[in-house]
Scaffold this active site. Structure first.
Site, short mmCIF file in Angstrom:
data_model
loop_
_atom_site.label_atom_id
_atom_site.label_comp_id
_atom_site.label_asym_id
_atom_site.label_seq_id
_atom_site.Cartn_x
_atom_site.Cartn_y
_atom_site.Cartn_z
CE1 TYR A 129 -4.46 -1.78 4.83
CE2 TYR A 129 -3.47 0.37 4.47
CZ TYR A 129 -4.00 -0.81 3.97
OH TYR A 129 -4.03 -1.02 2.61
CB SER A 169 -0.89 0.01 1.25
OG SER A 169 -1.54 1.25 1.43
CE LYS A 216 -1.77 -3.56 3.26
NZ LYS A 216 -1.88 -4.74 2.36
#
EC number: 1.1.1.340
Length: 275
Positions: A157, A144, A161
């Site tokens: 998150y 991402s 990533k």
């Protein structure tokens, strides 16, 4: 040269980027093994692709379980024979908008298990089999832009990533000189069910949005190439420049001291083995 894609495996295939990748490969005539933990949604989407003439196999799989991932690899090679592409794409968004100290530890653990640990397990299961067959193949890791640019309220998150980017970079180094290439997909905002109704975390930036089909097209064009970073959104260059300009501004190391400049290199050590 574009990799001839006859067989592909896609995880996180029930929706979003994973579904778009599966459809793109199937449209090109490849056999596709689609895997997802959401079995109902996965089989519905696989049936829709099959109705359009695609050759797909749906496998319900919890990719955080090592034994399940090994069985997925066995099934994929049994169904497809040699595999050309593995898209390591499973992912969850997790809690957004909460500062780190308010995120329940169990929720953070769940995000890491899917976004990072599952990707490690898939790589460990598939890469040795790909190397054993000795044919060109391509491993795509979905990370991402959050692997680079972090905003408030995105600790779980973004951290997962960052970890996945490190795994992809390590795999690329490990596989250099083999026929297995590695790329890391770093999408910004993509119009998928996972992000509907959400706004970007404060400080993360990024206003452009692309479709999952756009992302799948980017991956398709990169297959067989040496491109490592795959950025899908037009604002990626600006976001990365701002990020690394900020890093560079804070690099203010003093010049090395004479002792540091003259620090001797480690001496080679000879070990005698007695047989």
């Amino acid at each position: 040269m574009h990799l001839q894609t006859r067989a592909a495996v896609v995880t996180g295939a029930a929706s979003g980027i994973g579904l778009a990748l599966s459809a793109r490969f199937a449209r090109a005539g490849a056999g596709v093994v689609m895997a997802d933990v959401d079995g109902d949604a996965l089989h519905r989407r696989a049936a829709e692709l099959t109705a359009r003439g695609a050759q797909v196999t749906a496998v319900t799989a919890d990719l955080t379980d090592p034994e399940v991932v090994e069985r997925l690899a066995d099934t994929a090679f049994d169904q497809l024979g040699d595999i050309d592409v593995v898209c390591n794409n499973a992912g969850v968004l997790g809690p957004v908008g909460q500062p780190l100290w308010e995120v329940p530890l169990e929720r953070m653990r769940q995000v890491f298990e899917v976004n990072h640990w599952a990707h490690v397990l898939v790589a460990r299961a598939f890469v040795p089999r790909l190397l054993e067959r000795g044919r060109p193949a391509h491993l795509i890791h979905t990370a991402s832009m959050s692997a680079f640019v972090v905003g408030a309220g995105s600790a779980a998150y973004a951290a997962s990533k960052h970890a996945d980017l490190a795994v992809a970079r390590s795999l690329r180094a490990d596989l250099r000189g083999t026929g297995v290439r590695v790329s890391v997909l770093c999408p910004g905002r993509v119009d998928t069910p996972m992000v509907q109704g959400l706004t970007a975390p404060r400080g993360a930036g990024g206003d452009t949005s692309v479709s999952a089909e756009d992302v799948a097209g980017l991956v398709w064009e990169a297959l067989g190439s040496d491109r490592f970073y795959l950025f899908s959104n037009s604002d990626a260059r600006i976001r990365l420049r701002d990020q690394f300009d900020d890093v560079w501004r804070h690099v203010s190391l003093p010049p090395p001291s004479p002792e540091e400049e003259l620090w001797p290199a480690p001496k080679a050590t000879t070990v005698t083995m007695n047989h």
